[in-house]
Motif scaffolding. Sequence first.
Motif, PDB file in Angstrom:
ATOM      1  N   HIS A  20     -11.523   5.495 -25.242  1.00  0.00           N
ATOM      2  CA  HIS A  20     -11.022   6.859 -25.469  1.00  0.00           C
ATOM      3  C   HIS A  20     -12.151   7.838 -25.778  1.00  0.00           C
ATOM      4  O   HIS A  20     -11.893   9.000 -26.079  1.00  0.00           O
ATOM      5  CB  HIS A  20      -9.983   6.859 -26.594  1.00  0.00           C
ATOM      6  CG  HIS A  20     -10.508   6.302 -27.878  1.00  0.00           C
ATOM      7  ND1 HIS A  20     -10.451   4.965 -28.174  1.00  0.00           N
ATOM      8  CD2 HIS A  20     -11.114   6.889 -28.926  1.00  0.00           C
ATOM      9  CE1 HIS A  20     -10.989   4.761 -29.355  1.00  0.00           C
ATOM     10  NE2 HIS A  20     -11.406   5.913 -29.830  1.00  0.00           N
ATOM     11  N   LEU A  21     -13.385   7.349 -25.730  1.00  0.00           N
ATOM     12  CA  LEU A  21     -14.518   8.246 -25.951  1.00  0.00           C
ATOM     13  C   LEU A  21     -15.202   8.565 -24.619  1.00  0.00           C
ATOM     14  O   LEU A  21     -15.302   7.694 -23.747  1.00  0.00           O
ATOM     15  CB  LEU A  21     -15.545   7.603 -26.892  1.00  0.00           C
ATOM     16  CG  LEU A  21     -15.105   7.330 -28.336  1.00  0.00           C
ATOM     17  CD1 LEU A  21     -16.270   6.751 -29.132  1.00  0.00           C
ATOM     18  CD2 LEU A  21     -14.586   8.598 -28.999  1.00  0.00           C
TER      19      LEU A  21
ATOM     20  N   ALA B 172     -22.361  -0.279 -37.865  1.00  0.00           N
ATOM     21  CA  ALA B 172     -21.480   0.398 -38.821  1.00  0.00           C
ATOM     22  C   ALA B 172     -21.237  -0.518 -40.016  1.00  0.00           C
ATOM     23  O   ALA B 172     -21.096  -1.737 -39.863  1.00  0.00           O
ATOM     24  CB  ALA B 172     -20.158   0.757 -38.165  1.00  0.00           C
TER      25      ALA B 172
ATOM     26  N   ALA C 168     -12.773  10.681 -34.152  1.00  0.00           N
ATOM     27  CA  ALA C 168     -12.419  10.384 -32.760  1.00  0.00           C
ATOM     28  C   ALA C 168     -12.722   8.944 -32.378  1.00  0.00           C
ATOM     29  O   ALA C 168     -12.285   8.484 -31.328  1.00  0.00           O
ATOM     30  CB  ALA C 168     -13.164  11.329 -31.837  1.00  0.00           C
ATOM     31  N   MET C 169     -13.459   8.221 -33.231  1.00  0.00           N
ATOM     32  CA  MET C 169     -13.766   6.821 -32.903  1.00  0.00           C
ATOM     33  C   MET C 169     -12.497   5.987 -32.840  1.00  0.00           C
ATOM     34  O   MET C 169     -12.465   4.935 -32.209  1.00  0.00           O
ATOM     35  CB  MET C 169     -14.722   6.233 -33.942  1.00  0.00           C
ATOM     36  CG  MET C 169     -16.123   6.818 -33.867  1.00  0.00           C
ATOM     37  SD  MET C 169     -17.165   6.144 -35.168  1.00  0.00           S
ATOM     38  CE  MET C 169     -18.534   7.301 -35.157  1.00  0.00           C
ATOM     39  N   LEU C 170     -11.447   6.440 -33.535  1.00  0.00           N
ATOM     40  CA  LEU C 170     -10.170   5.739 -33.462  1.00  0.00           C
ATOM     41  C   LEU C 170      -9.231   6.527 -32.570  1.00  0.00           C
ATOM     42  O   LEU C 170      -9.066   7.729 -32.740  1.00  0.00           O
ATOM     43  CB  LEU C 170      -9.535   5.624 -34.850  1.00  0.00           C
ATOM     44  CG  LEU C 170     -10.209   4.694 -35.845  1.00  0.00           C
ATOM     45  CD1 LEU C 170      -9.379   4.616 -37.105  1.00  0.00           C
ATOM     46  CD2 LEU C 170     -10.363   3.302 -35.258  1.00  0.00           C
ATOM     47  N   ALA C 171      -8.604   5.829 -31.653  1.00  0.00           N
ATOM     48  CA  ALA C 171      -7.620   6.488 -30.791  1.00  0.00           C
ATOM     49  C   ALA C 171      -6.292   6.556 -31.531  1.00  0.00           C
ATOM     50  O   ALA C 171      -6.227   6.281 -32.722  1.00  0.00           O
ATOM     51  CB  ALA C 171      -7.476   5.703 -29.500  1.00  0.00           C
TER      52      ALA C 171
ATOM     53  N   MET D  79     -17.205  -3.569 -31.927  1.00  0.00           N
ATOM     54  CA  MET D  79     -18.287  -2.773 -31.333  1.00  0.00           C
ATOM     55  C   MET D  79     -19.000  -1.962 -32.406  1.00  0.00           C
ATOM     56  O   MET D  79     -20.242  -1.904 -32.444  1.00  0.00           O
ATOM     57  CB  MET D  79     -17.666  -1.836 -30.272  1.00  0.00           C
ATOM     58  CG  MET D  79     -18.679  -1.245 -29.341  1.00  0.00           C
ATOM     59  SD  MET D  79     -19.480  -2.523 -28.384  1.00  0.00           S
ATOM     60  CE  MET D  79     -21.174  -2.204 -28.800  1.00  0.00           C
ATOM     61  N   LEU D  80     -18.222  -1.325 -33.280  1.00  0.00           N
ATOM     62  CA  LEU D  80     -18.829  -0.509 -34.336  1.00  0.00           C
ATOM     63  C   LEU D  80     -19.693  -1.373 -35.254  1.00  0.00           C
ATOM     64  O   LEU D  80     -20.795  -0.974 -35.656  1.00  0.00           O
ATOM     65  CB  LEU D  80     -17.749   0.209 -35.146  1.00  0.00           C
ATOM     66  CG  LEU D  80     -16.959   1.300 -34.392  1.00  0.00           C
ATOM     67  CD1 LEU D  80     -15.835   1.842 -35.266  1.00  0.00           C
ATOM     68  CD2 LEU D  80     -17.875   2.428 -33.954  1.00  0.00           C
TER      69      LEU D  80
ATOM     70  N   THR E 230     -12.749  -2.169 -30.909  1.00  0.00           N
ATOM     71  CA  THR E 230     -13.548  -1.021 -31.360  1.00  0.00           C
ATOM     72  C   THR E 230     -14.307  -1.366 -32.638  1.00  0.00           C
ATOM     73  O   THR E 230     -15.487  -1.032 -32.786  1.00  0.00           O
ATOM     74  CB  THR E 230     -12.628   0.194 -31.608  1.00  0.00           C
ATOM     75  OG1 THR E 230     -11.944   0.494 -30.398  1.00  0.00           O
ATOM     76  CG2 THR E 230     -13.421   1.406 -32.061  1.00  0.00           C
TER      77      THR E 230
ATOM     78  N   ARG F 161     -24.510   8.468 -34.488  1.00  0.00           N
ATOM     79  CA  ARG F 161     -23.507   8.917 -35.471  1.00  0.00           C
ATOM     80  C   ARG F 161     -23.351   7.882 -36.580  1.00  0.00           C
ATOM     81  O   ARG F 161     -23.262   8.227 -37.760  1.00  0.00           O
ATOM     82  CB  ARG F 161     -22.162   9.152 -34.780  1.00  0.00           C
ATOM     83  CG  ARG F 161     -22.141  10.418 -33.951  1.00  0.00           C
ATOM     84  CD  ARG F 161     -20.735  10.829 -33.548  1.00  0.00           C
ATOM     85  NE  ARG F 161     -20.761  12.160 -32.959  1.00  0.00           N
ATOM     86  CZ  ARG F 161     -20.301  12.468 -31.749  1.00  0.00           C
ATOM     87  NH1 ARG F 161     -19.745  11.528 -30.997  1.00  0.00           N
ATOM     88  NH2 ARG F 161     -20.387  13.710 -31.295  1.00  0.00           N
ATOM     89  N   ILE F 162     -23.305   6.612 -36.173  1.00  0.00           N
ATOM     90  CA  ILE F 162     -23.171   5.543 -37.171  1.00  0.00           C
ATOM     91  C   ILE F 162     -24.375   5.550 -38.115  1.00  0.00           C
ATOM     92  O   ILE F 162     -24.254   5.300 -39.309  1.00  0.00           O
ATOM     93  CB  ILE F 162     -23.058   4.164 -36.466  1.00  0.00           C
ATOM     94  CG1 ILE F 162     -21.727   4.054 -35.716  1.00  0.00           C
ATOM     95  CG2 ILE F 162     -23.220   3.014 -37.452  1.00  0.00           C
ATOM     96  CD1 ILE F 162     -20.503   4.032 -36.576  1.00  0.00           C
TER      97      ILE F 162
ATOM     98  N   GLN G  36     -17.964   2.420 -43.733  1.00  0.00           N
ATOM     99  CA  GLN G  36     -17.785   3.443 -42.696  1.00  0.00           C
ATOM    100  C   GLN G  36     -16.508   3.197 -41.908  1.00  0.00           C
ATOM    101  O   GLN G  36     -15.722   4.123 -41.674  1.00  0.00           O
ATOM    102  CB  GLN G  36     -18.980   3.427 -41.724  1.00  0.00           C
ATOM    103  CG  GLN G  36     -20.228   4.092 -42.271  1.00  0.00           C
ATOM    104  CD  GLN G  36     -21.393   3.990 -41.298  1.00  0.00           C
ATOM    105  OE1 GLN G  36     -21.715   2.903 -40.821  1.00  0.00           O
ATOM    106  NE2 GLN G  36     -22.034   5.109 -41.014  1.00  0.00           N
TER     107      GLN G  36
ATOM    108  N   ARG H 208     -28.740  -2.117 -36.510  1.00  0.00           N
ATOM    109  CA  ARG H 208     -29.154  -0.803 -36.016  1.00  0.00           C
ATOM    110  C   ARG H 208     -30.517  -0.872 -35.326  1.00  0.00           C
ATOM    111  O   ARG H 208     -30.921   0.068 -34.664  1.00  0.00           O
ATOM    112  CB  ARG H 208     -29.199   0.212 -37.175  1.00  0.00           C
ATOM    113  CG  ARG H 208     -27.819   0.585 -37.644  1.00  0.00           C
ATOM    114  CD  ARG H 208     -27.828   1.502 -38.840  1.00  0.00           C
ATOM    115  NE  ARG H 208     -26.481   1.579 -39.400  1.00  0.00           N
ATOM    116  CZ  ARG H 208     -26.152   2.313 -40.450  1.00  0.00           C
ATOM    117  NH1 ARG H 208     -27.063   3.054 -41.046  1.00  0.00           N
ATOM    118  NH2 ARG H 208     -24.919   2.326 -40.901  1.00  0.00           N
TER     119      ARG H 208
ATOM    120  N   SER I 108     -16.154  14.336 -35.604  1.00  0.00           N
ATOM    121  CA  SER I 108     -16.669  13.523 -34.490  1.00  0.00           C
ATOM    122  C   SER I 108     -16.489  12.035 -34.766  1.00  0.00           C
ATOM    123  O   SER I 108     -16.332  11.235 -33.842  1.00  0.00           O
ATOM    124  CB  SER I 108     -18.138  13.833 -34.264  1.00  0.00           C
ATOM    125  OG  SER I 108     -18.869  13.597 -35.460  1.00  0.00           O
ATOM    126  N   HIS I 109     -16.478  11.646 -36.031  1.00  0.00           N
ATOM    127  CA  HIS I 109     -16.285  10.234 -36.375  1.00  0.00           C
ATOM    128  C   HIS I 109     -14.813   9.859 -36.290  1.00  0.00           C
ATOM    129  O   HIS I 109     -14.485   8.730 -35.942  1.00  0.00           O
ATOM    130  CB  HIS I 109     -16.809   9.960 -37.784  1.00  0.00           C
ATOM    131  CG  HIS I 109     -18.306   9.955 -37.862  1.00  0.00           C
ATOM    132  ND1 HIS I 109     -19.010   9.042 -38.600  1.00  0.00           N
ATOM    133  CD2 HIS I 109     -19.233  10.737 -37.282  1.00  0.00           C
ATOM    134  CE1 HIS I 109     -20.314   9.283 -38.471  1.00  0.00           C
ATOM    135  NE2 HIS I 109     -20.457  10.316 -37.699  1.00  0.00           N
TER     136      HIS I 109
END
Lengths: 302, 243
Positions: free
Chosen positions: B105-106, A215, A12-15, A209-210, A206, B117-118, A219, B91, A9-10
């Motif tokens: 893309h999500l 993040a 997928a954070m990168l396209a 945002m992370l 991205t 998740r983070i 990570q 957080r 699932s992680h």
Amino acid sequence: MIIPRVPPSHRAMLAQARLSGPTPWVLAILMLLTLLAAAAGLSLARGANGIGGAIAGRVTVQIVTANPELRSEQAFRLRRAAAGEPYVRAATAVPRGDVAESLARWFGTGDGTNDPVIAALPLPELIDIDLVPGSNAAQLARLRALAAREAPGARVIPHADWLGPVARTIRTLAFVAAGLVVLMALASAAVVIMTARAALGTHYATIEMLHLIGATDQQICRLFQRRIAIDSAYGILLGAMIAAVLLAIIGWQFSGVTAGLGAEADLGAAGWIFLALLPLIAIALAALTARVTLLRALKTML
Amino acid sequence: MSAASRPRAGGAMVEFDHVGLRYSPDAEVLADISFLLQPGSFYFLTGPSGAGKTSLLKMLYLAQRPTRGIVRMMGEDVVALPRARLPGFRRRIGVVFQDFRLIPHLSARDNIALPLRIAGVEEADLAGPVGEMLSWIGLAERAAALPATLSGGEQQRVAIARAVIARPQLLIADEPTGNVDPDMAMRLLGLFEALNRLGTTVVVATHDVHLISRIDNAQMMRLEKGRLADPTGALRFPPANRA
């Protein structure tokens, strides 16, 4: 870890699909060239060492006294005297037939045994002497003195005098091959660095945002490191497979060579193990390079 | 509130003390910004375009360090905070951007699940809160939709859900109603108010003066030319309307 564990699932954070960029293909080409250069370097080094070992203590004494009977007598005495010396491992008279056969190649008259021209030539007596390993210069000086005493006018010819430059040239080529391996490793690292930086640029929004979501650099780094390491591994393994096929073909062709440098140009077990390890080392280096590059770049972001 | 019961900075959610920000050697974008944001309060940040609202918000959500002054958040000086500790603070902050900043893309579900998740929440524990959040914003049927297939209002709701799913202590929204119709704007404001009632400190930057009157007890901060005005007196101690 070379390829870090990242939950699906992680990931997928990168396209972006795998093998979508030029990196794997460039690394495949570099790995192919690296392995060919490494194989060439290893076989040349082994060949040079083989030649070096063979010629290091080999001397040929050439007795050129005009009188054939005296020449034969001098040769007999010298061979016997040399064989008794402690610094001599072996002293062997070269049969006249072998000398005639060598000359026949130049005259073009078969094996030379029945050639009247060769039979009429005043061929020198030749003695091959193998010295025991050690201080060749001192041993050579004693051998020269012995030859001057037993066969005045005899020429003492160390093989290293005329084969040494060849061995040195081969060794130089082996070093050039090693240098090429290093250069291609650096080029591969540069490709990985550029890939990592490009990936950060492409995914900047991205990443930002992370970061804002909380993040950590670790990570985010793991996401990119995994992607780059896997892409690099695909490229490196592809290049390694092509190189293995080419080396197998070249090895098969060399298997028919039984004399000269070709006969010495075997990689040996250690060489094959080294070549097999190179792709794995390259994958580890690619992952490490990506990790260092990514972490440094991420630290410049807030 | 009397002077004796004046809130100490240590109890504030956020404290700005003579904060200045400049992006170049030119004049400061923000100058001498000082205020306290109390836990569980609701603030509107207003001001004309170019006044520095976005820059102030960036410092609030720790995307920008000030060039001078002190910023304390939840009792800690975040200006001197080591970089490695920033994620822990982030957080605890939810941010709603004017341009949503959904990861294209999500799916809506995965965008909303991102903060959890983070934070290391197990996948098995995600379905419940994410599903609840999707229902709360009325997008349960569109959970698998990519942002590009959602309307502006739907994207805005996904962005809000992402900002609040980890139950942040501080929620910051930059022009959250700028891209939606008035009806949707009121619904979004209702979401913020509901969160505020649950104890979240909310800061909403907006041009829309009509919104401000819709929230009871909301305080207003006004930025003009990089300086903070305090029209409601809420940022003073004691606040003007409670003294």
